[in-house]
Design a protein around this motif. Structure first.
Motif, PDB file in Angstrom:
ATOM      1  N   THR A   8       0.819   4.042  -2.942  1.00  0.00           N
ATOM      2  CA  THR A   8       0.314   5.389  -2.647  1.00  0.00           C
ATOM      3  C   THR A   8       1.303   6.550  -3.155  1.00  0.00           C
ATOM      4  O   THR A   8       1.073   7.432  -3.638  1.00  0.00           O
ATOM      5  CB  THR A   8       0.027   5.552  -1.085  1.00  0.00           C
ATOM      6  OG1 THR A   8      -0.841   4.557  -0.681  1.00  0.00           O
ATOM      7  CG2 THR A   8      -0.373   6.940  -0.621  1.00  0.00           C
ATOM      8  N   LEU A  32       0.762  -1.365   0.203  1.00  0.00           N
ATOM      9  CA  LEU A  32      -0.102   0.011  -0.131  1.00  0.00           C
ATOM     10  C   LEU A  32       0.935   1.319   0.070  1.00  0.00           C
ATOM     11  O   LEU A  32       0.371   2.234  -0.594  1.00  0.00           O
ATOM     12  CB  LEU A  32      -1.000  -0.106   1.283  1.00  0.00           C
ATOM     13  CG  LEU A  32      -1.824   1.258   1.357  1.00  0.00           C
ATOM     14  CD1 LEU A  32      -2.822   1.411   0.105  1.00  0.00           C
ATOM     15  CD2 LEU A  32      -2.624   1.037   2.750  1.00  0.00           C
ATOM     16  N   GLU A  43      -9.186   0.505   1.245  1.00  0.00           N
ATOM     17  CA  GLU A  43      -8.204   1.488   1.439  1.00  0.00           C
ATOM     18  C   GLU A  43      -8.921   2.762   1.480  1.00  0.00           C
ATOM     19  O   GLU A  43      -8.306   3.617   2.140  1.00  0.00           O
ATOM     20  CB  GLU A  43      -7.323   1.351   0.159  1.00  0.00           C
ATOM     21  CG  GLU A  43      -6.497   0.409  -0.088  1.00  0.00           C
ATOM     22  CD  GLU A  43      -5.937  -0.091  -1.227  1.00  0.00           C
ATOM     23  OE1 GLU A  43      -5.078  -0.986  -1.577  1.00  0.00           O
ATOM     24  OE2 GLU A  43      -6.066   0.849  -2.182  1.00  0.00           O
TER      25      GLU A  43
END
Length: 532
Positions: free
Chosen positions: A328, A324, A513
């Motif tokens: 990101t 993640l 998310e």
């Protein structure tokens, strides 16, 4: 400790970072108009030295505190986490006293050695900040270790606000006494800001003291570490991080000599070489720093999250945060890179309307350096992962390898007359590509993480390409009617909206998310309503 993803903390720190950057712009521009180039010369003599001292004092220790506190909280050792904070507080207090005293009492010797004695009072005025900022860093590191980023964000914003208000006010009041004193007043803004930032974070700690006491009383006190052992562990993490933080500034300092000399060797006059270097570092360079605010927030939030998961041997959650974090960083870095590349010349002309020729000349440097934003974003994020894993020297070595390649390429390419200063930009991008590649190899080695190629790379790149095409078309269609400034601003706004829409169209962001974001549930509900 309940499992916590880094994402909420990253958002909080990212928003604070943007606010701070905006306030910083509101400080520098009026200050330069108020005290002029002579006053700015005094201010700029003192401020970079203060930043150097501050980097050496605080670059690594808050990260060490964050990691060590997070590891202990993860296994219920709240008392040991508090002891890490207490030892680090004493260490940072001692560092603050020493560095502040050196800068304050040595101000005269330092500015004389530099050859700018008029900057003495500016340096003395900023020196006390070196006492308060390290103490503030101890509190911030402790809160970050508990994965609570709000105290850090709040104290950063308060610190910057009072720095701007006090610095500009004192400069305005003291300008009648001369630029020497006006510059000192502006410098004292950093001291005022550090005092108010410290008061803020201490007030938050005091407000939360009952919860902290309950955690300490609940925590086990068996097998307590000696204070000396804690101190050694802090330094073992902090020293490599501090070295890593110093590598690129040192290399950039070396860059000055290389670029100026090589340009003059290929026929450029000293004045022309200085102008070209100014285009690179003074006009194009600052634009590359803005995306770093967000990716630095990701890296800071990743350290305690990764450290906690690693301490608990929860490799599934650790790898989830790694994947993640990279996604990101890429999702943030791509639109910044593609947008700056697509509108490199229009953006430069928008920001520097009084220097049109220089702005156009600097646009190729911005185009090249913008490409490096993608890799700089991942370098910072992967560095946070490796620090959380207890491998702080690995990203330092990787960045050093990248920096060496940068020096070689800069020396070689700036010596080619047709490439000139763009060679330095290419060298910088190459450094980040190398460091990023080596970091990702290291992360895979230590975690065994596997990335979804489609989700991590293809979908965000596709979204950025569509955005880039829309931005280019919007600018071209509007330019003939509305000119450069309005066309550029509208193109940027439309590009941001298109990119956000494309992320959802390509399903680059998952619902779970989104739910992790502040107010994420409301965003999901709004999306569901739009679909209906």
């Amino acid at each position: 400790m309940a499992k916590k993803s880094f994402i909420q903390g990253a958002v909080i720190l990212g928003i604070a970072g943007i606010i701070i950057k905006i306030m910083g712009a509101f400080f520098r521009i009026p200050l330069a108009n108020l005290i002029g180039e002579k006053g700015m010369g005094y201010y700029q003599t003192a401020y970079p030295i203060y930043v150097l001292f501050l980097t050496l004092a605080t670059a690594g220790i808050p990260i060490a505190i964050s990691k060590m506190v997070s590891e202990r909280v993860a296994i219920g050792q709240h008392y040991e986490a508090y002891r890490v904070f207490r030892v680090s507080f004493i260490l940072l207090f001692a560092i603050g006293i020493c560095s502040s005293a050196i800068l304050f009492f040595g101000a005269g010797h330092i500015v004389n050695a530099i050859g700018n004695p008029g900057a003495k009072y500016a340096m003395m005025a900023i020196a006390p900040a070196l006492l308060f900022v390290p103490i503030m860093a101890a509190y911030r590191g402790y809160f970050q270790g508990t994965q609570n980023m709000k105290p850090t964000a709040a104290s950063q914003v308060v610190e910057q606000f009072f720095r701007v208000v006090a610095g500009l006010s004192l400069a305005y009041v003291l300008i009648k006494e001369g630029t020497v004193f006006a510059a000192a007043g502006a410098s004292f803004g950093a001291t005022a800001g550090s005092v108010m930032g410290l008061i803020t974070v201490m007030a938050i700690y005091y407000y939360k003291r009952n919860g902290v006491k309950r955690d300490i009383e609940r925590g086990s006190r068996s097998n307590t570490e000696r204070g000396q052992d804690i101190l050694v562990k802090i330094l073992m993490i902090a020293i490599p991080v501090t070295i890593g933080a110093a590598i690129m500034p040192i290399m950039n300092t070396i860059d000055v000599g290389i670029v100026m000399r090589r340009l003059q060797e290929t026929g450029w006059s000293e004045e022309a070489a200085n102008g070209l270097y100014g285009q690179l570092t003074g006009m194009a360079g600052p634009l590359i720093n803005f995306p770093q605010v967000l990716t630095q927030a990701i890296a800071m939030s990743l350290v305690p999250a990764i450290a906690a998961a690693y301490k608990q041997k929860d490799m599934n959650f650790l790898n989830y945060n790694v994947r993640l974090g990279i996604r990101t960083a890429i999702i943030i870095g791509l639109p910044c890179a593609f947008g700056l590349m697509t509108l490199s010349e229009p953006i430069m002309r928008l920001l520097y309307p009084m220097q049109k020729a220089s702005a156009i000349s600097a646009a190729p440097c911005l185009f090249i350096m913008a490409f490096g934003v993608i890799f700089l974003s991942t370098v910072q994020t992967l560095t946070g992962v490796l620090q959380g894993l207890g491998k702080p020297m690995v990203p330092v070595i990787n960045l050093l390898i990248g920096a060496i390649i940068k020096v070689i390429l800069t020396y070689t390419l700036t010596g080619v007359n047709s490439i000139n200063v763009r060679g330095a930009a290419i060298g910088t991008v190459a450094a980040y590509i190398v460091a990023s590649s080596l970091n990702i190899i290291a992360v895979k080695k230590y975690t065994g993480v596997k990335f979804d190629f489609m989700l991590t790379y293809v979908k965000p790149v596709s979204s950025a390409l569509v955005m880039s095409g829309v931005v280019w078309a919007t600018y071209r269609l509007m330019y003939g009617f509305f000119g450069n400034a309005l066309s550029t601003m509208v193109a940027v706004l439309i590009g941001a909206l298109v990119y956000c829409a494309m992320l959802f169209v390509t399903k680059s962001i998952k619902k779970e998310e989104l739910r992790a974001l502040p107010k994420g549930g409301k965003i999901i509900n709004l999306m569901n309503k739009i679909k209906k």
